[in-house]
Design a protein around this motif. Structure first.
Motif, short mmCIF file in Angstrom:
data_model
loop_
_atom_site.label_atom_id
_atom_site.label_comp_id
_atom_site.label_asym_id
_atom_site.label_seq_id
_atom_site.Cartn_x
_atom_site.Cartn_y
_atom_site.Cartn_z
N VAL A 62 0.87 -1.18 0.00
CA VAL A 62 0.00 0.00 0.00
C VAL A 62 0.90 1.22 0.00
CG1 VAL A 62 -1.80 1.28 1.21
CG2 VAL A 62 -1.77 -1.24 1.26
N VAL A 63 0.91 1.95 -1.11
CA VAL A 63 1.80 3.10 -1.28
C VAL A 63 0.95 4.35 -1.43
CG1 VAL A 63 3.63 4.13 -2.66
CG2 VAL A 63 3.49 1.64 -2.41
N GLY A 64 1.22 5.33 -0.62
CA GLY A 64 0.51 6.60 -0.69
C GLY A 64 1.31 7.63 -1.45
N HIS A 72 2.70 2.36 3.41
CA HIS A 72 1.82 2.21 4.55
C HIS A 72 1.76 0.75 4.99
CE1 HIS A 72 0.36 6.29 4.30
NE2 HIS A 72 0.04 6.13 3.02
N PRO A 73 1.53 0.53 6.26
CA PRO A 73 1.33 -0.86 6.73
C PRO A 73 0.12 -1.46 6.03
CG PRO A 73 1.66 0.63 8.58
CD PRO A 73 1.48 1.50 7.37
N PRO A 74 0.10 -2.76 5.87
CA PRO A 74 -1.04 -3.41 5.20
C PRO A 74 -2.37 -3.09 5.85
CG PRO A 74 0.78 -4.95 5.43
CD PRO A 74 1.16 -3.73 6.21
N ALA A 75 -2.42 -2.87 7.14
CA ALA A 75 -3.68 -2.61 7.84
C ALA A 75 -4.19 -1.19 7.59
CB ALA A 75 -3.52 -2.83 9.33
N ALA A 108 6.52 -2.60 -20.18
CA ALA A 108 6.68 -1.23 -19.72
C ALA A 108 5.88 -1.00 -18.43
CB ALA A 108 6.22 -0.25 -20.81
N GLY A 109 4.67 -1.53 -18.38
CA GLY A 109 3.87 -1.39 -17.17
C GLY A 109 4.50 -2.11 -16.00
N SER A 110 5.05 -3.27 -16.25
CA SER A 110 5.71 -4.02 -15.19
C SER A 110 6.92 -3.25 -14.64
CB SER A 110 6.16 -5.39 -15.69
OG SER A 110 5.05 -6.16 -16.08
N GLN A 111 7.65 -2.60 -15.55
CA GLN A 111 8.80 -1.83 -15.11
C GLN A 111 8.36 -0.62 -14.29
OE1 GLN A 111 12.12 -2.60 -15.54
NE2 GLN A 111 12.32 -0.96 -14.04
N LEU A 112 7.28 0.04 -14.71
CA LEU A 112 6.77 1.18 -13.94
C LEU A 112 6.32 0.74 -12.55
CD1 LEU A 112 4.73 3.08 -16.69
CD2 LEU A 112 6.83 3.84 -15.59
N LEU A 113 5.66 -0.43 -12.49
CA LEU A 113 5.20 -0.93 -11.20
C LEU A 113 6.39 -1.29 -10.31
CD1 LEU A 113 2.73 -1.64 -9.54
CD2 LEU A 113 2.79 -3.94 -10.53
N SER A 114 7.43 -1.88 -10.91
CA SER A 114 8.63 -2.21 -10.15
C SER A 114 9.32 -0.94 -9.63
CB SER A 114 9.60 -3.02 -11.03
OG SER A 114 10.79 -3.30 -10.34
N ASP A 115 9.36 0.09 -10.47
CA ASP A 115 9.95 1.35 -10.05
C ASP A 115 9.16 1.97 -8.90
OD1 ASP A 115 11.87 1.03 -11.98
OD2 ASP A 115 10.92 2.39 -13.43
N LEU A 116 7.84 1.82 -8.96
CA LEU A 116 6.99 2.34 -7.89
C LEU A 116 7.30 1.63 -6.57
CD1 LEU A 116 4.59 4.01 -6.85
CD2 LEU A 116 3.07 2.19 -7.67
N ARG A 117 7.44 0.31 -6.63
CA ARG A 117 7.76 -0.44 -5.41
C ARG A 117 9.14 -0.03 -4.87
NH1 ARG A 117 5.40 -4.98 -8.27
NH2 ARG A 117 7.51 -5.61 -8.89
#
Length: 530
Positions: free
Chosen positions: A182-184, A199-202, A228-237
């Motif tokens: 969970v990323v804000g 954020h914590p999972p809860a 490309a979407g997978s790379q963007l998601l990985s960068d987000l993480r």
């Protein structure tokens, strides 16, 4: 957690090279049998024993600290060996992990760190259980709570309690992100998302994440081949995990460092236990030395023997010698050839190293001032690698020692300057010894040269010991106070090397007619008795 078994202030750096003159000490004092006995087949113990023994302490308080830990380790040898095995098993378990090396992203760092901690966690539980059981037993220093071993057990029980392990289990489960991350974010310039916050999972209820709650939400799924979407998601993480990755990496390194330190520092005390056991089985006695502050002039011992010699001849009986050298600046050893002078010199050097490393000493008792440094200058055989003659080599080595020396140091000289004539050796030797003494350095000298021994004088700061010889030429291997003699009884050696045809009628000294060895003679005389 810090182990602090060797020192209350710092941990042993196993990768550091022992300081000079460590190589000379190993060769001159013949330390290999001692180090092998300490290791008892364990390469790590030998490595640690070498590192510690060749870097003696020079503060009485630090030495006493190790002596107390050693006493507790002897009392609870079973606990010490158990912890050493557990630490080894913990480190061995990490060999089955394969962390990524090519691209260390925050996500990979967090994943690898949690995997390391999860792997070490069961071993950490065992350590805590062993410490808890040990505190329920008895330790010699437990009543005063001053021993490093008692302090380690107390810290382990206090820090590794049930609440700690429960918290670790919870954090490891969270860091696995079983329900996703969970990323804000907040809106920045151009409506771009900025300020990633993990954020914590809860933080978000399941119904909200599915869009069924009071607050509407949007969601999307990546296509199976959307690279490309997978790379963007990985960068987000990765961006979300940037603040967490250093903390996770440091946490796993702290746990690994604890097990490495525990195994390394326990290795030294296990080496002490191994050595004492082998010496005891061979009939050798040991004692806890008393160390006084530097410059107090204390130095006496009784029943002192060379442990290396006894370990090489375990079926023999060590011949101990006494040393009453309080306030003596120089000790000169003379007397019969093969009478035990060099062996006693090695015994003094090994005892000094062992005492100032926090170990026991091989003898009935030992009291001495702490030395600022220990140096040896033993005779060397000439070889092809020498760029000059033996005398030049001796003088170069002496100069190196003089440069490194500090007041209250100890220098052991064995047949120094024997490569030149007696007159020149006497002049050079007296100058060297008197110079060292004047600089506040204590000297122990073995010499067969009467001129040198006589010129050193017989003042109150000099002690002369002479190797014993029976009337029949037998060596007693006892060194007793006495002035130097003009002879070192080379005739005894001549007799042992016979028979000589030309001497068959007269019978050389120390042996009957025909040149056969006299009573007590041996092919390899040494200060041990069969």
């Amino acid at each position: 957690m810090r182990v602090r078994l060797l020192s209350p202030d710092h941990q042993l750096d196993l990768d550091a090279d022992p300081p000079w003159p460590a190589p000379d000490l190993v060769v001159d004092l013949q330390l290999d049998p001692v180090l092998d006995a300490m290791a008892d087949g364990d390469a790590l113990i030998r490595r640690v024993a070498t590192q510690v023994l060749l870097a003696p302490l020079n503060a009485p308080g630090s030495i006493v600290y190790r002596q107390e830990v050693a006493a507790d380790c002897e009392q609870r040898e079973d606990v010490v060996r158990r912890l050493y095995v557990v630490a080894g098993e913990a480190l061995e378990s990490l060999r089955h992990l394969y962390p990524g090396f090519l691209r260390r992203t925050p996500e990979m760092v967090v994943r690898d760190s949690t995997e390391v901690i999860a792997t070490l966690l069961p071993h950490l539980r065992v350590v805590a259980d062993v410490a808890t059981a040990a505190l329920a037993g008895s330790l010699p220093s437990q009543s005063r709570h001053g021993s490093g071993l008692h302090r380690l057990f107390t810290d382990l029980v206090t820090e590794l309690d049930d609440a700690c392990f429960a918290d670790l289990d919870t954090q490891l489960r969270r860091l696995a992100f079983p329900g996703g991350m969970v990323v804000g974010k907040r809106l920045g310039t151009g409506l771009a998302g900025v300020g990633d916050v993990l954020h914590p999972p809860a933080k978000q209820h399941l119904v909200d994440r599915l869009g069924l709650g009071d607050h509407p939400s949007l969601s999307f799924e990546l296509a199976a081949r959307d690279e490309a979407g997978s790379q963007l998601l990985s960068d987000l993480r990765d961006r979300a995990l940037v603040p967490l990755a250093p903390a996770a990496s440091q946490a796993q390194e702290d746990v690994k460092s604890f097990f490495r330190g525990l195994r390394t520092e326990l290795a030294f005390y296990l080496g002490c236990l191994n050595l004492r056991r082998q010496l005891t089985e061979a009939g050798g006695v040991t004692c806890r030395p008393d160390l006084a502050p530097p410059g107090t002039g204390q130095w006496n011992a009784h029943g002192l023997y060379d442990p290396g010699l006894l370990l090489r001849h375990p079926t023999a009986t060590a011949v101990g010698n006494d040393l009453e050298a309080d306030d003596r600046a120089a000790v000169v050893l003379t007397g019969a050839n093969s009478g035990g002078k060099s062996t006693f010199l090695r015994a003094v050097g090994v005892a000094t190293l062992m005492a100032q490393s926090g170990m026991f000493v091989c003898g009935s008792d030992w009291t001495s001032s702490v030395r600022s440094g220990i140096f040896t200058h033993f005779v060397r055989e000439e070889d092809a690698t020498m760029a000059s003659g033996r005398l030049d080599d001796e003088l170069v080595r002496l100069r190196r020692i003089v440069v490194a020396l500090r007041p209250d140091g100890l220098v052991l000289l064995n047949e120094t300057l024997a490569s030149t004539n007696e007159s020149e050796a006497a002049d050079l030797g007296v100058e060297a010894v008197d110079g060292l003494v004047a600089a506040g350095v204590q000297v122990v000298l073995v010499t067969h040269q009467y001129a040198l021994a006589a010129k050193l004088g017989g003042g109150p700061d000099r002690l002369f010991l002479r190797a014993g010889r029976a009337d029949d030429g037998r060596r007693t291997f006892q060194l007793l106070p006495g002035p130097p003699l003009r002879t070192s009884f080379a005739d005894d050696l001549y007799a042992r090397m016979g028979p000589w045809p030309e001497d068959s009628a007269r019978g050389p000294a120390g042996g009957p007619a025909g040149g056969s060895p006299g009573p007590g003679a041996a092919d390899d005389p040494s200060p041990v008795s069969p």
